[in-house]
Design a protein around this motif. Sequence first.
Motif, short mmCIF file in Angstrom:
data_model
loop_
_atom_site.label_atom_id
_atom_site.label_comp_id
_atom_site.label_asym_id
_atom_site.label_seq_id
_atom_site.Cartn_x
_atom_site.Cartn_y
_atom_site.Cartn_z
N ASN A 189 78.13 -2.50 10.38
CA ASN A 189 77.93 -3.85 9.21
C ASN A 189 78.81 -3.57 8.66
N ILE A 190 79.34 -4.37 7.63
CA ILE A 190 79.80 -4.62 6.67
C ILE A 190 79.50 -5.30 5.34
N ALA A 191 78.81 -4.84 4.70
CA ALA A 191 77.82 -5.80 3.35
C ALA A 191 78.42 -5.23 1.63
N CYS A 192 78.29 -6.17 1.36
CA CYS A 192 78.92 -5.37 -0.38
C CYS A 192 77.84 -5.39 -1.37
N GLY A 193 76.75 -5.40 -0.33
CA GLY A 193 75.75 -4.52 -2.25
C GLY A 193 75.55 -5.26 -2.99
N ARG A 194 76.35 -6.56 -2.69
CA ARG A 194 76.09 -7.66 -4.11
C ARG A 194 75.25 -8.68 -3.96
N VAL A 233 87.37 1.16 4.86
CA VAL A 233 85.68 1.06 4.89
C VAL A 233 85.98 0.12 3.45
N PRO A 234 85.56 -1.29 3.68
CA PRO A 234 85.02 -1.49 2.37
C PRO A 234 84.17 -0.93 1.06
N TYR A 235 83.72 -1.18 -0.01
CA TYR A 235 82.70 -1.51 -0.48
C TYR A 235 82.22 0.09 -0.22
N ALA A 236 82.31 0.99 0.19
CA ALA A 236 82.31 2.68 0.13
C ALA A 236 80.97 3.50 -0.38
N ASP A 237 80.73 2.72 -1.67
CA ASP A 237 79.74 3.58 -2.19
C ASP A 237 78.52 2.86 -2.29
N TRP A 238 78.46 1.62 -1.48
CA TRP A 238 77.05 0.93 -0.61
C TRP A 238 77.16 1.38 0.94
N ASN A 239 78.01 1.70 1.54
CA ASN A 239 78.35 1.74 2.73
C ASN A 239 78.23 2.53 3.36
N LEU A 240 79.14 3.80 2.80
CA LEU A 240 78.51 5.14 3.86
C LEU A 240 77.63 5.91 3.37
#
Length: 405
Positions: A103-108, A150-157
Amino acid sequence: MSNKAVSYAGPGKVEVVDIPYPEFELKDGPGVNPANVGRKVDHGVILKVVSTNICGSDQHMVRGRTTAPEGLVLGHEITGEVVEVGRDVEFIKKGDLVSVPFNIACGRCRNCKERKTGICLNVNPDRPGSAYGYVDMGGWVGGQAEYVLVPYADWNLLKFPDKDQALEKILDLTMLSDIFPTGFHGAVSAGVGVGSTVYVAGAGPVGLAAATSAHLLGAAVVIVGDLVEDRLAKARSFGCETVDVSKGDPKDQIEQILGVPEVDCGVDAVGFEARGHGDNAQTEAPATVLNSLMDITMAGGSLGIPGLYVTGDPGAAEPAAREGSLSLRFGLGFAKSHVFVTGQCPVMKYHRGLMQAILHDKVSIAKNVNATAVSLDEAPKAYADFDAGAAKKFVLDPHGMVKAA
């Protein structure tokens, strides 16, 4: 820098192609939503892909059973080493070895803040929820490649705490990107607990992951149903009972195992390309598994449905199914007060705990799903073997790091 990748080349075909090395901006290409073109990704990282798995969801596209465009770069099950870090990334560092939730997620957004990362509101202009290399998911480039953004790395990884230890267990840890959390989500959604009796429909990798998860959650009896004997044998190898649905209604075989024709919990790990049971086992009947689960799950029970269902299936045999409409016995589910849990697994909800279970030898997911590493160039053959029913979970090894480990 070169970047070989696996792309969809039309029904029944994949090919290994050269694609551009990732940049911190989403470029136009096959399947990219126009609203996402030019999107800046300073919050992202570029990974050297250590392992990237072939998923049954990829097979749906490759069979031509979705609206996926030709040229789409595949792959949403990614584990990698960080080689470049975007300007706005604070905590993930170059050299980290990480698991990437599919899942790609923004965290926001509201959904991310409520742990519903499978339906993030900000990453896909088409609908809530996104994934790498998948149809109608916004156009984020897939990870069956040498390198991926990979976007939003701090959140996704999910960073592995010890790189050397992680590489030793890489065939297990690569399952954290999708199938292990997805199978676990199916079992949790079905209400599996200590002493439960569980029926898992489908002995592909997700079904075997769900069965593994049911054991981890304390189930007393786990029964797995499928048409392919090699896959059923794999389920039996780690303590499952099995049902060959080509031999008749699962209900009758379940009664032979349990003494009653019902289970406490049901999991659908098949999805929209389901086939019939008994004499109809070679005929596609997309509502079969869902209707069967309502029949065999006790009143008041829950159905976990990690199997994929789509809104557009151009290859469906029935006109209604081409739009995702199925002939469900919903009245039966209502009469039995069933709970249905559907949709993408929110991987982040589970992956850290499952990582700990792997690192501390509480589970052997790679063994249970028969993880098999192959090179990126071998991807077309691996897709063909998987489509033919091979009882394996194919793990692509773009840089030879899995083999070296």
